[in-house]
Enzyme design. Structure first.
Site, PDB file in Angstrom:
ATOM      1  CD  GLU A 113      -3.032   0.391   0.338  1.00  0.00           C
ATOM      2  OE1 GLU A 113      -2.564   1.421  -0.304  1.00  0.00           O
ATOM      3  OE2 GLU A 113      -4.067   0.226   0.221  1.00  0.00           O
ATOM      4  CG  ASP A 114      -1.103   4.716  -1.512  1.00  0.00           C
ATOM      5  OD1 ASP A 114      -1.484   3.944  -0.735  1.00  0.00           O
ATOM      6  OD2 ASP A 114      -1.607   5.762  -2.163  1.00  0.00           O
ATOM      7  CG  ASP A 117      -6.064   8.826   6.159  1.00  0.00           C
ATOM      8  OD1 ASP A 117      -6.991   8.561   6.889  1.00  0.00           O
ATOM      9  OD2 ASP A 117      -6.038   9.627   5.193  1.00  0.00           O
ATOM     10  CG  PHE A 166      -3.661  15.429   1.100  1.00  0.00           C
ATOM     11  CD1 PHE A 166      -4.262  14.304   0.969  1.00  0.00           C
ATOM     12  CD2 PHE A 166      -3.065  15.991   0.187  1.00  0.00           C
ATOM     13  CE1 PHE A 166      -4.768  13.779  -0.160  1.00  0.00           C
ATOM     14  CE2 PHE A 166      -3.306  15.369  -1.209  1.00  0.00           C
ATOM     15  CZ  PHE A 166      -4.164  14.395  -1.031  1.00  0.00           C
ATOM     16  NE  ARG A 179      -1.786   8.711  -9.439  1.00  0.00           N
ATOM     17  CZ  ARG A 179      -2.421   8.186  -8.458  1.00  0.00           C
ATOM     18  NH1 ARG A 179      -1.901   7.698  -7.421  1.00  0.00           N
ATOM     19  NH2 ARG A 179      -3.916   8.147  -8.333  1.00  0.00           N
TER      20      ARG A 179
HETATM   21  P1  5GP Z   1      -8.034   4.821   3.892  1.00  0.00           P
HETATM   22  O1  5GP Z   1      -8.817   3.843   3.476  1.00  0.00           O
HETATM   23  O2  5GP Z   1      -6.744   3.999   4.722  1.00  0.00           O
HETATM   24  O3  5GP Z   1      -8.574   5.813   4.659  1.00  0.00           O
HETATM   25  O4  5GP Z   1      -7.022   5.383   2.702  1.00  0.00           O
HETATM   26  C1  5GP Z   1      -5.989   4.801   2.027  1.00  0.00           C
HETATM   27  C2  5GP Z   1      -5.995   5.276   0.439  1.00  0.00           C
HETATM   28  O5  5GP Z   1      -6.299   6.633   0.666  1.00  0.00           O
HETATM   29  C3  5GP Z   1      -4.506   5.476   0.096  1.00  0.00           C
HETATM   30  O6  5GP Z   1      -4.224   4.320  -0.385  1.00  0.00           O
HETATM   31  C4  5GP Z   1      -4.639   6.673  -0.735  1.00  0.00           C
HETATM   32  O7  5GP Z   1      -4.793   6.407  -2.089  1.00  0.00           O
HETATM   33  C5  5GP Z   1      -5.552   7.572   0.072  1.00  0.00           C
HETATM   34  N1  5GP Z   1      -4.752   8.469   1.006  1.00  0.00           N
HETATM   35  C6  5GP Z   1      -5.030   8.479   2.344  1.00  0.00           C
HETATM   36  N2  5GP Z   1      -4.049   9.466   2.763  1.00  0.00           N
HETATM   37  C7  5GP Z   1      -3.656  10.178   1.740  1.00  0.00           C
HETATM   38  C8  5GP Z   1      -2.647  11.315   1.586  1.00  0.00           C
HETATM   39  O8  5GP Z   1      -2.269  11.854   2.666  1.00  0.00           O
HETATM   40  N3  5GP Z   1      -2.377  11.540   0.354  1.00  0.00           N
HETATM   41  C9  5GP Z   1      -2.827  11.063  -0.854  1.00  0.00           C
HETATM   42  N4  5GP Z   1      -2.343  11.522  -2.027  1.00  0.00           N
HETATM   43  N5  5GP Z   1      -3.778   9.873  -0.489  1.00  0.00           N
HETATM   44  C10 5GP Z   1      -4.061   9.564   0.634  1.00  0.00           C
END
Ligand code: 5GP
Length: 189
Positions: A113-114, A117, A166, A179
């Protein structure tokens, strides 16, 4: 590399993507150093297991490439899609896994995963993978925001934990842009 060169590379840079300003936050050198540590750990813990890495597109493509270049044990990689993020708010809505054509039963899976959150994405993915009877599933994420986590998740491999800012770059985007950036930037508030 001389001190002067290092200093030049490390100077903060500002960029604008769409309507937002971002400032350098985690430089490429640190990212790669942290990925090296993860790769060493994975080499040790997955030796003889032929792990299947599942890279979650789009955000993990750079992380996946740089990590896999450094993993030296026999392994496989496949790319899947599962996204819940629009603009800068997590929607909480998670789509189905797309592109998983491999039979994962009995396989040792490492999801790439990137960023984690709220954890909705990973939580949902873990449930969907569990239905396919893998031997094991672990998560490796480039970034994690522990303050935002809304699920009890055991994320085994985290390159770096960050506050609730963010971020863009190194695979992460802001509405499609950013990206391609080699460093990670955070929003200037
Ligand atoms: P989650 O489901 O854990 O809330 O969010 C995961 C996804 O939200 C990540 O794979 C990513 O695509 C996006 N995301 C969450 N935080 C950030 C952030 O700070 N920057 C960006 N660009 N994407 C985020």
């Amino acid at each position: 590399m001389s001190d002067k060169t290092t200093k030049t590379i490390m100077e903060p840079r500002l960029i604008t993507l769409h309507d937002c300003d971002f400032s350098t936050y985690i430089f490429e050198e640190e990212i790669i150093a942290r990925i090296n540590i993860l790769a060493e750990q994975i080499d040790q813990e997955y030796a003889g297991k032929n792990p299947l890495f599942l890279a979650v597109l789009n955000g993990s493509f750079m992380f996946a490439a740089d990590l896999l270049k450094r993993v030296s044990i026999p392994c496989e990689i496949s790319f899947i899609r599962l996204s819940s993020y629009q603009d800068m708010q997590s929607t909480g809505k998670v789509k189905e896994v797309l592109g998983l054509t491999e039979d994962v039963s009995g396989r040792h899976i490492v999801v790439l995963e990137d960023i984690v959150d709220t954890g909705h994405t990973v939580n949902n993915l873990l449930h969907q993978l569990a239905e396919r009877n893998p031997a094991s599933v672990e998560i490796a994420t480039l970034l994690m925001k522990p303050e935002c986590l809304q699920h009890e998740l055991n994320i085994k491999y985290v390159a770096k934990s960050i506050p609730n800012d963010f971020v863009v770059g190194y695979g992460l985007d802001y509405n499609g842009l950013g990206r391609n950036l080699r460093d990670i930037y955070k929003i200037v508030s």
